[in-house]
Design a protein around this motif. Structure first.
Motif, mmCIF file in Angstrom:
data_model
loop_
_atom_site.group_PDB
_atom_site.id
_atom_site.type_symbol
_atom_site.label_atom_id
_atom_site.label_comp_id
_atom_site.label_asym_id
_atom_site.label_seq_id
_atom_site.Cartn_x
_atom_site.Cartn_y
_atom_site.Cartn_z
ATOM 1 N N PHE A 191 44.096 49.911 100.151
ATOM 2 C CA PHE A 191 43.104 49.994 101.221
ATOM 3 C C PHE A 191 41.945 49.031 100.962
ATOM 4 N N ILE A 192 41.458 48.993 99.726
ATOM 5 C CA ILE A 192 40.370 48.075 99.371
ATOM 6 C C ILE A 192 40.837 46.630 99.460
ATOM 7 N N PHE A 193 42.070 46.372 99.029
ATOM 8 C CA PHE A 193 42.631 45.023 99.111
ATOM 9 C C PHE A 193 42.686 44.543 100.565
ATOM 10 N N PHE A 194 43.072 45.423 101.455
ATOM 11 C CA PHE A 194 43.126 45.100 102.884
ATOM 12 C C PHE A 194 41.738 44.726 103.410
ATOM 13 N N LEU A 195 40.720 45.504 103.061
ATOM 14 C CA LEU A 195 39.359 45.230 103.524
ATOM 15 C C LEU A 195 38.823 43.927 102.932
ATOM 16 N N LEU A 196 39.116 43.685 101.660
ATOM 17 C CA LEU A 196 38.574 42.512 100.977
ATOM 18 C C LEU A 196 39.130 41.214 101.546
ATOM 19 N N VAL A 223 44.261 56.179 83.869
ATOM 20 C CA VAL A 223 45.508 56.787 84.324
ATOM 21 C C VAL A 223 45.778 56.307 85.746
ATOM 22 N N LYS A 224 46.944 55.698 85.927
ATOM 23 C CA LYS A 224 47.314 55.190 87.244
ATOM 24 C C LYS A 224 48.185 56.209 87.967
ATOM 25 N N THR A 225 47.779 56.556 89.170
ATOM 26 C CA THR A 225 48.518 57.516 89.985
ATOM 27 C C THR A 225 48.803 56.918 91.353
ATOM 28 N N LYS A 226 49.554 57.668 92.148
ATOM 29 C CA LYS A 226 49.860 57.220 93.498
ATOM 30 C C LYS A 226 48.610 57.194 94.376
ATOM 31 N N SER A 227 47.651 58.075 94.091
ATOM 32 C CA SER A 227 46.389 58.066 94.825
ATOM 33 C C SER A 227 45.639 56.765 94.581
ATOM 34 N N ASP A 228 45.631 56.314 93.330
ATOM 35 C CA ASP A 228 44.985 55.042 93.013
ATOM 36 C C ASP A 228 45.657 53.890 93.760
ATOM 37 N N LEU A 229 46.960 53.948 93.872
ATOM 38 C CA LEU A 229 47.705 52.926 94.611
ATOM 39 C C LEU A 229 47.231 52.836 96.045
ATOM 40 N N MET A 230 47.091 53.972 96.713
ATOM 41 C CA MET A 230 46.675 53.978 98.112
ATOM 42 C C MET A 230 45.262 53.426 98.270
ATOM 43 N N SER A 281 48.777 60.029 112.705
ATOM 44 C CA SER A 281 49.584 60.696 111.686
ATOM 45 C C SER A 281 49.792 59.803 110.461
ATOM 46 N N PHE A 282 49.765 58.485 110.670
ATOM 47 C CA PHE A 282 49.945 57.560 109.548
ATOM 48 C C PHE A 282 48.789 57.692 108.559
ATOM 49 N N ILE A 283 47.551 57.689 109.068
ATOM 50 C CA ILE A 283 46.383 57.842 108.201
ATOM 51 C C ILE A 283 46.367 59.233 107.570
ATOM 52 N N TYR A 284 46.757 60.225 108.340
ATOM 53 C CA TYR A 284 46.780 61.594 107.815
ATOM 54 C C TYR A 284 47.789 61.724 106.671
ATOM 55 N N ASN A 285 48.933 61.066 106.802
ATOM 56 C CA ASN A 285 49.938 61.102 105.729
ATOM 57 C C ASN A 285 49.421 60.416 104.462
ATOM 58 N N ILE A 286 48.680 59.319 104.646
ATOM 59 C CA ILE A 286 48.082 58.650 103.485
ATOM 60 C C ILE A 286 47.084 59.568 102.798
ATOM 61 N N ALA A 287 46.249 60.240 103.606
ATOM 62 C CA ALA A 287 45.281 61.183 103.033
ATOM 63 C C ALA A 287 45.985 62.316 102.293
ATOM 64 N N GLU A 288 47.098 62.769 102.837
ATOM 65 C CA GLU A 288 47.846 63.847 102.183
ATOM 66 C C GLU A 288 48.430 63.393 100.848
ATOM 67 N N ILE A 289 48.911 62.162 100.800
ATOM 68 C CA ILE A 289 49.443 61.619 99.539
ATOM 69 C C ILE A 289 48.335 61.494 98.499
ATOM 70 N N ILE A 290 47.158 61.036 98.926
ATOM 71 C CA ILE A 290 46.041 60.878 97.994
ATOM 72 C C ILE A 290 45.626 62.222 97.410
ATOM 73 N N VAL A 291 45.492 63.239 98.260
ATOM 74 C CA VAL A 291 45.062 64.559 97.787
ATOM 75 C C VAL A 291 46.125 65.189 96.901
ATOM 76 N N TYR A 292 47.378 65.030 97.265
ATOM 77 C CA TYR A 292 48.463 65.659 96.505
ATOM 78 C C TYR A 292 48.599 65.055 95.106
ATOM 79 N N ASN A 293 48.349 63.745 94.987
ATOM 80 C CA ASN A 293 48.553 63.050 93.706
ATOM 81 C C ASN A 293 47.259 62.780 92.950
ATOM 82 N N ILE A 294 46.165 63.364 93.382
ATOM 83 C CA ILE A 294 44.890 63.072 92.734
ATOM 84 C C ILE A 294 44.878 63.554 91.299
#
Length: 518
Positions: free
Chosen positions: A115-120, A104-111, A505-518
């Protein structure tokens, strides 16, 4: 919204063909070189160089790998084919079910995937010189790294326990092969054997728990399990608790939470530094995200039973991680014990079961991964540029390094101060949120223990910084000039840390999106 998965199979098939074609072209090129130089002994060195298959920025295999990764992490996220309406759609807020709800693909998976793509991408660019220097790596390394990345990509989507077990097994074996890639080093072989044994033990716990899970609830889908318990009044018995305990122990092994932490420091130490970066950041991100997802769908129903176990494990992890760092001089082992200390803080914050605390957990975790990744990226060139091929795993090799390279020393100093959460750095506010949860929910002895352990880590980090600036530099550990690509990427990473510090606040907003759409 249900999407036909034919497009994903098509892309995998096309890229496999491209990979085979690229390998064929590369071998054809080397065959021509061999024919032209077969009788020319003067060109023996050139022949040896041209026929190598070391992955570098000029290799078609390297570009193909980047293309595959971009497809996995970008195209696969944003674009899907809707065969019912014969058009292309963009993913927004909808959950996409694939293979009969196996994924199941969600917005949390997108974030997480972005993030992993950026590190890789950063890791591949900065680790290119290191791979060329080793002269033990050929196209097989790229293939193994590609396999591990594919399975991480699938694991992020996974919501079925059987599929999850199979994928995490294959991903684990990819990590084992990466650990043993430096087969001439006995420490690498020893680490791969330890990894194999402990991975099998943890998987055995998890598989037995999954078997009981299916026998008790008639499903292995965590979404179906959540809806089942949400709609009926289910009374748990002893077998339910045994089932969830086995699955939890399997996760604690893979997250190296104390007392299941004893193996990870040796695994990191025996690995190549680039593999250590990959496992400690990208692999750890995937595993923790899966644990967080399972916590919200499965473990949440057993919180009264597992809270004491998680709390004790978290406290032991904090104590073991901090005291082990103080008495450790190996850089890779320091990173391992830092992860153990961090996972203890995250578990304590996670036990405060509310929306804000979950956001703080993801917020702190993302910042920690960024900080430890930047630190390892700064350490990586020291392995590449060491003239005498001396192992620079020992932190004492940095003594007096300011006299040799003052700019690089300042970069490392900023990274260390940010990692320990000094006031004014990116991790400071996130650590304050963790301490706030402890003050509100636990007694003061727990707070004093965490503050004391944090002070130990701070004192050790301060000692490292002082040694870099004021101790004598060892002339027999000379380093070449650091490549320009490493300077550029490291400077951008330091700028990223500073930017995050002033705009969290940018990182915090990303964390909020991940938790909300988990």
């Amino acid at each position: 919204m249900y999407i036909n998965y034919f497009s994903e199979i098509l892309f995998i098939f096309l890229f496999v063909l491209l990979f085979i074609f690229s390998c064929y072209l590369y071998y054809f090129k080397t065959s021509i070189v061999k024919l032209n130089n077969i009788n020319n002994l003067e060109n023996e060195k050139v022949l040896k160089y041209n026929t190598s298959l070391y992955p570098n920025l000029y290799s078609p295999i390297f570009y193909l790998f980047l293309l595959i990764v971009i497809n996995i992490f970008v195209f696969d996220i944003f674009v899907h084919f809707d065969f019912n309406n014969n058009n292309i759609i963009l993913v927004e807020n909808h959950n996409i079910n694939i293979f009969n709800k196996e994924f199941v693909k969600t917005k949390s998976d997108l974030m997480i995937k972005l993030f992993i793509f950026f590190l890789l991408i950063i890791l591949l660019l900065t680790g290119n010189n290191y791979l060329k220097k080793l002269k033990i790596i050929d196209y097989q390394y790229i293939l193994i790294l590609y396999s591990a990345t594919i399975f991480i990509n699938l694991l992020i989507y996974c919501v079925n326990l059987i599929t999850f077990y199979l994928l995490i097994e294959i991903q684990g074996f990819s990590f084992i092969v990466l650990t043993a890639i430096n087969y001439r080093d006995k420490y690498s072989l020893e680490s791969s054997l330890k990894y194999f044994i402990l991975h099998c033990i943890s998987s055995s716990f998890m598989l037995y728990g999954i078997t009981l899970f299916y026998g008790l609830y008639g499903t292995t889908n965590i979404h179906d399990f959540y809806y089942l318990l949400n709609n009926i009044d289910y009374v748990f018995n002893l077998l339910d608790y045994v089932c969830i305990t086995f699955i939890l122990i399997g996760f604690l092994f893979k997250l190296y939470v104390a007392p299941f932490h004893f193996w990870i420091s040796d695994i990191y130490n025996g690995n190549l530094i680039i593999n250590t970066i990959y496992i400690s950041t990208i692999g750890f991100t995937c595993t923790f995200y899966l644990f967080f997802k399972f916590y919200n769908y499965v473990f949440i129903w057993f919180l009264e039973y597992i809270s004491l176990l998680l709390f004790i494990s978290a406290i032991i992890s904090i104590i073991v991680g901090s005291f082990s760092i103080v008495y450790e001089t190996n850089i890779k082992k320091i990173v391992a014990f830092s992860s153990i200390f961090t996972i203890g803080l995250l578990l304590i914050n996670l036990l405060d079961n509310n929306y804000i605390s979950h956001i703080n957990v993801i917020y702190y975790f993302i910042l920690y991964i960024i900080n430890i990744f930047v630190f390892l990226i700064l350490i990586l060139p020291l392995y590449v540029m060491n003239i005498y091929n001396i192992h620079v795993d020992n932190i004492k090799w940095l003594n007096g390094y300011y006299l040799k390279n003052n700019i690089w020393t300042i970069f490392i100093t900023i990274s260390i101060l940010s990692n320990i959460g000094l006031p004014g750095t990116s991790l400071f506010l996130s650590k304050l949120s963790v301490l706030n949860v402890i003050i509100n929910n636990y007694n003061m002895y727990v707070l004093y223990t965490i503050l004391f352990c944090s002070f130990l880590i701070f004192s050790y980090a301060l000692r490292i910084i002082i040694s870099m600036y004021f101790l004598k530099f060892k002339s027999n550990t000379g380093f070449r000039i650091i490549p320009s690509i490493n300077y550029i990427i490291s400077f951008l990473c330091i700028c990223l840390l500073i930017l995050i510090t002033f705009n969290q606040s940018f990182i915090y907003n990303i964390a909020e999106i991940i938790v909300y759409n988990i």
